[in-house]
Design an enzyme around this catalytic site. Structure first.
Site, mmCIF file in Angstrom:
data_model
loop_
_atom_site.group_PDB
_atom_site.id
_atom_site.type_symbol
_atom_site.label_atom_id
_atom_site.label_comp_id
_atom_site.label_asym_id
_atom_site.label_seq_id
_atom_site.Cartn_x
_atom_site.Cartn_y
_atom_site.Cartn_z
ATOM 1 N N TYR A 192 -1.843 11.036 0.787
ATOM 2 C CA TYR A 192 -2.363 10.962 -0.485
ATOM 3 C C TYR A 192 -2.367 12.354 -1.264
ATOM 4 C CZ TYR A 192 -3.981 6.272 0.724
ATOM 5 O OH TYR A 192 -4.091 4.920 0.848
ATOM 6 N N HIS B 256 -4.984 -7.610 0.146
ATOM 7 C CA HIS B 256 -4.405 -6.200 0.308
ATOM 8 C C HIS B 256 -3.409 -6.153 1.640
ATOM 9 C CE1 HIS B 256 -3.383 -2.185 -0.595
ATOM 10 N NE2 HIS B 256 -3.759 -1.726 0.430
ATOM 11 N N ASP C 205 0.823 -1.269 0.049
ATOM 12 C CA ASP C 205 0.022 -0.045 -0.026
ATOM 13 C C ASP C 205 0.875 1.289 0.154
ATOM 14 O OD1 ASP C 205 -3.027 0.815 0.332
ATOM 15 O OD2 ASP C 205 -1.909 1.854 1.665
#
Length: 398
Positions: free
Chosen positions: A315, A374, A181
């Site tokens: 982000y 994930h 990630d």
């Protein structure tokens, strides 16, 4: 002010009032009506969040998690003006290889705790002494117990440089790095910077596939399936990514004011992980390490540290960096160390070997395993530990 080079012991000691306030807020939640569909296509399902909330207020043992975390050696040190929290566990096995592992969002060091035992003491988990690691598990800046950056620019490249400084500060002249990630993006940056002492990297999310989407092979069935899943992510599973990369402050108000809002936002990451986590609460059946306790431990860590907004800002930094890179028209520098990649079948897009080689020419290690998604280290810690042993075994004699 602490000395910039100082490494300080850290111990978690949560005030009782903070836990009582959390429970009061959960109890006072204003609930929406039930979704009008039978799946998650309208978002996190009411039954899932209400089951989680009940468990959170009546059965979850934060003090138990606190004791588990405090049983591990934890420290903080200031790097580039930000206080960095990290777990540092040395193996008792001779010639253990130092490994720095970076978590992602909506994870934390919680997602890596299950691999600590298998990696530092492989002989107790079906491995060999020569496969042992010394582990360094930092909390990303703005996440968990690390400090929040107070200036712009803390993108993956800056974090990568901070991690190189951390490993140097800990006295490790040679080491390897791993991430998934957000951690995959940071670890990729480390591989491209190739700081002195970094022997190789491993990632389990092919983050570079997003930028290369239209150039990746699509001839074989696995390649077409990967394209379909990548397209699904960028059209139907991209909501959290878009909001946090453009307006992290806006969602941050809700994430710091409502624990149930925070929980729902964190659960709504990807379809596979959502259904596995939902099953733990609604059906009482965990999938691997995705237990009710560990899921709520992770959410509670975000709540008590008040890092919902600051974590989301990574982000925004990522989006800003990607836009600047696209405008420049320049390709990223090549990775200068050996790269290993493992495809877990339930990942956002399960990258075939051809995709991994497109992002990492000269790929040193590739493997497709038969289960896991994930949150691979969290969900399947033993399988994940086996991958770490295999990928880094050739580099130990370097």
């Amino acid at each position: 002010m602490p000395n910039d080079q100082e490494i300080r012991p850290f111990r978690l000691d949560t005030p009782e009032e903070a836990i009582a306030d959390l429970r009061r807020r959960i109890t006072a939640t204003r609930w929406p009506t039930r979704e009008l569909v039978g799946d998650r296509s309208q978002g996190v399902q009411l039954a899932t969040v209400q089951a989680l909330a009940r468990y959170w207020t009546t059965d979850h043992d934060w003090r138990g998690f606190e004791a588990r975390l405090n049983a591990l050696p934890q420290y903080t040190t200031t790097i580039d003006g930000v206080e960095i929290h990290f777990i540092h566990v040395r193996s008792q096995h001779e010639n253990a290889l130092p490994l720095i592992m970076t978590h992602g969002w909506p994870g934390s060091v919680v997602e890596l705790l299950g691999v600590v035992g298998p990696l530092i003491d492989p002989t107790a988990h079906g491995g060999q002494a020569e496969d042992a690691f010394h582990l360094v598990l930092p909390s990303l800046p703005g996440y968990g117990f690390s400090g929040e950056p107070t200036e712009l620019g803390w993108d993956s490249n800056r974090i990568a440089r901070a991690w190189a400084e951390l490993m140097s500060r800990l006295g490790y002249p040679r080491y390897v790095a791993q991430g998934g990630d957000v951690g995959a993006n940071v670890t990729d940056a480390m591989g491209r910077q190739a700081p002195e002492g970094l022997l190789g990297i491993h990632v389990n999310l092919l983050a570079g596939a997003i930028a290369l989407k239209d150039k990746l092979p699509a001839q074989s069935e696995p390649e077409r399936t990967a394209h379909d899943r990548l397209n699904t992510f960028t059209t139907d599973g991209f909501g959290y990514f878009l909001e946090q990369s453009t307006r992290p402050q806006t969602i941050g108000y809700s994430l710091l004011d409502s624990p149930v809002g925070l929980a729902a936002w964190m659960l709504d990451h990807d379809t596979d992980s959502y259904y596995k986590m939902s099953r733990a609460f609604v059906d009482g059946g965990p999938v691997g390490g995705l237990t009710r306790d560990s899921i709520v431990d992770n959410i509670t860590l975000y709540w008590l540290t008040g890092t919902g907004a600051s974590a989301a800002r990574w982000y925004w930094e990522f989006g800003r960096f990607r836009a600047a890179a696209a405008a420049s028209g320049q390709a990223p520098p090549p990775v200068k160390v050996p790269v290993g990649f493992t495809t877990f079948p339930d990942e956002l897009w399960a990258a075939p070997r051809s995709w991994a080689e497109a992002v990492y020419p000269g790929l040193a290690y590739f493997n497709e395993v038969d289960k896991g998604g994930h949150f691979a280290a969290w969900e399947e810690p033993d399988l994940f530990a086996n991958e770490m042993r295999a990928v880094f075994r050739p580099l130990r004699a370097a």
